[in-house]
Enzyme design. Structure first.
Site, PDB file in Angstrom:
ATOM      1  CE1 TYR A   4     -18.864  28.040   5.562  1.00  0.00           C
ATOM      2  CE2 TYR A   4     -17.245  26.600   4.551  1.00  0.00           C
ATOM      3  CZ  TYR A   4     -17.984  27.769   4.538  1.00  0.00           C
ATOM      4  OH  TYR A   4     -17.855  28.648   3.525  1.00  0.00           O
ATOM      5  CD  GLU A  53     -23.425  28.244   5.549  1.00  0.00           C
ATOM      6  OE1 GLU A  53     -24.428  27.543   5.348  1.00  0.00           O
ATOM      7  OE2 GLU A  53     -22.780  28.793   4.649  1.00  0.00           O
ATOM      8  CG  ASP A  76     -20.274  52.279  13.846  1.00  0.00           C
ATOM      9  OD1 ASP A  76     -19.455  51.759  14.636  1.00  0.00           O
ATOM     10  OD2 ASP A  76     -20.107  52.315  12.610  1.00  0.00           O
ATOM     11  CB  THR A 132     -14.601  47.306  14.295  1.00  0.00           C
ATOM     12  OG1 THR A 132     -14.299  48.581  14.857  1.00  0.00           O
ATOM     13  CG2 THR A 132     -15.141  47.481  12.898  1.00  0.00           C
ATOM     14  CE  LYS A 173     -11.922  51.139  13.485  1.00  0.00           C
ATOM     15  NZ  LYS A 173     -13.146  50.484  12.995  1.00  0.00           N
ATOM     16  NE  ARG A 217      -8.535  44.472  10.142  1.00  0.00           N
ATOM     17  CZ  ARG A 217      -7.993  45.682  10.329  1.00  0.00           C
ATOM     18  NH1 ARG A 217      -6.884  45.806  11.015  1.00  0.00           N
ATOM     19  NH2 ARG A 217      -8.543  46.741   9.818  1.00  0.00           N
TER      20      ARG A 217
HETATM   21  N1  DSN Z   1     -10.855  52.152   8.622  1.00  0.00           N
HETATM   22  C1  DSN Z   1     -11.571  52.517   9.802  1.00  0.00           C
HETATM   23  C2  DSN Z   1     -10.918  53.677  10.457  1.00  0.00           C
HETATM   24  O1  DSN Z   1      -9.748  53.813  10.257  1.00  0.00           O
HETATM   25  O2  DSN Z   1     -11.549  54.453  11.152  1.00  0.00           O
HETATM   26  C3  DSN Z   1     -12.921  52.806   9.434  1.00  0.00           C
HETATM   27  O3  DSN Z   1     -13.352  51.886   8.522  1.00  0.00           O
END
Ligand code: DSN
Length: 438
Positions: free
Chosen positions: A59, A61, A221, A247, A250, A256
């Site tokens: 942990y 925090e 974003d 994120t 990708k 993730r």
């Molecule tokens: N699930 C993501 C995507 O596939 O673009 C977006 O949240």
């Protein structure tokens, strides 16, 4: 490099046969499919190993730094639990790598928060840092390629704030003049640019000019294109954006997670909004894995990878367009392709995009159904979204994209005939076997 951690099924099976069987089955599914969902990728063995490290037990925090009354970020114990010698070093290493990757020439002007559990909490943290409930912000509408968290009415971002949604023009392009007009009329406190299903280059400078003109903060974003930006295959959102969220799994090919980079003067508000405002303890094992992924993204080979993703997407798009599929934006300039399969040429169009996504899966081609501009109900979409980050990780190039396009055309021509789809699936499996060994 991209194989599953060896021995993992046996290690789990010692304790739990049910979960071990599911991991084995998922490994088989992944190794027998061509992964074409643009938001998915395949992490390296080192990333997977760091993800399952002992940092999962800790942990942490708080932060490895403190903010002074004068608003300066300084070294200091900002944690609430003891035992942080290694977590502090890990989080700082990750912060340093994130700044090196995204703002290499201006690190001293920016602040990175690496604790968001994924993109949705990163976006909500930013909105809650700078907006009060009911305040206005702007984002791209979901059915035009935006994300749920950019203000869709079913999402908390659309319920707590007044979300004004912009869209694409009739050619499927961002209409910057219309966005500017909307911004001047609505005077949002913040504008989100960035998309989840937009195949073309985003003009961050133009968005920056619009935000300045109407007095809004600009949040980019970049979840889908983070790896392309890191690898120099898409222009950066900096210096135009005040805040970047992304994120990390990708095109960036990490675990993730979520990442926020902002102008230094906004850092304290964002840190506070994320913790204690929104989340509790960060996931330190994910940070370890992300640090490994960012080290990979800082290597020269990652630039080749990012450019090959785009080259592959263009090759795939070219063939699909020539086969008669209608492509939103008329092609691609990034990692993804959005096809309106219901309104494509008569020779190739399908009646139901959801069924087509299932037919593709029967043929071991894994993509996703997706709304396209003009769809009235996102749960009855007309589109199929395809992407090349994962197949590029597997080592595929243009020749393989031509093969994949041909398989997709065969699936459309099969018109749902199960035996034909299964036969195509056997060919896809055998084609992919050289690349997808688990
Ligand atoms: N699930 C993501 C995507 O596939 O673009 C977006 O949240």
């Amino acid at each position: 490099m991209y194989a599953q951690l060896s021995g993992i099924v046996d290690l789990v099976a010692d304790e739990d046969m049910d979960v071990a069987a599911l991991i084995a089955a998922e490994n088989k599914r992944q190794s027998e499919s061509i992964p074409l969902i643009p938001s998915e990728n395949i992490v390296s063995t080192a990333v997977a190993a760091a993800l399952s490290s002992c940092f999962t037990n800790k942990y942490a925090e708080g932060y490895p730094h403190k903010w002074t009354k004068a608003g300066e970020c300084v070294a200091g114990n900002g944690r609430y639990y003891q035992g942080q010698a290694n977590t502090n070093q890990l989080e700082q290493l990750l912060i340093d790598r994130a700044l090196e990757l995204f703002v290499p020439n201006a690190k001293e002007k920016y602040h990175a928060n690496v604790q968001a559990l994924s993109g949705a909490p990163a976006n909500l943290a930013v909105l809650s840092a700078f907006l009060q409930p009911g305040d206005t912000f702007m984002g791209l509408a979901l059915d035009n390629g935006g994300h749920l968290t950019h203000g869709h009415k079913v999402n908390i971002t659309g319920k707590f704030f007044k979300a004004v949604q912009y869209g694409l023009d009739e050619k499927g392009l961002l209409d910057y003049d219309a966005i500017e007009k909307m911004a001047m009329e609505n005077k949002p406190k913040l504008i989100i640019c960035g998309a989840t299903a937009y195949p073309l280059t985003i003009d961050f400078k133009r968005f920056g000019d619009i935000a300045k003109k109407c007095g809004a903060l600009l949040m980019a974003d970049i979840s889908h294109i983070a790896g392309l930006i890191a690898g120099g295959a898409h222009p950066s959102c900096f210096p135009y954006a005040d805040i970047m969220t992304t994120t990390t799994h990708k095109t960036l090919r990490g675990p993730r997670a979520g990442l926020i980079i902002c102008k230094k003067e906004l850092g304290q508000q964002i840190d506070k909004a994320l913790f204690p405002g929104l989340q509790g303890g960060p996931h330190m094992n994910t940070m370890a894995a992300l640090a490994v992924a960012l080290k990979e993204a800082l290597q020269p080979e990652f630039k080749d990878y990012a450019h090959q993703i785009v080259t592959n997407a263009k090759a795939l798009a070219w063939d699909l367009k020539n086969a008669g599929f209608k492509l939103i934006g008329n092609g691609t300039e990034n990692h993804l392709i959005l096809m309106d399969v219901v309104h494509s040429d008569d020779s190739i169009k399908v009646a139901d995009a959801s069924q087509f996504a299932e037919d593709l899966e029967t043929a071991h081609l894994v993509a996703n159904k997706n709304a396209v501009p003009g769809d009235l109900k996102p749960w009855i979409p007309s589109g199929i979204r395809l992407g090349t980050p994962a197949v590029t990780t597997l080592g595929m190039k243009e020749a393989e994209m031509h093969k994949i396009a041909a398989f997709i055309v065969q699936v459309a021509n099969a018109k749902g005939d199960k035996a034909t789809l299964e036969k195509i699936g056997e060919e896809v499996k055998s084609f992919g076997a050289d690349y997808t060994k688990g």
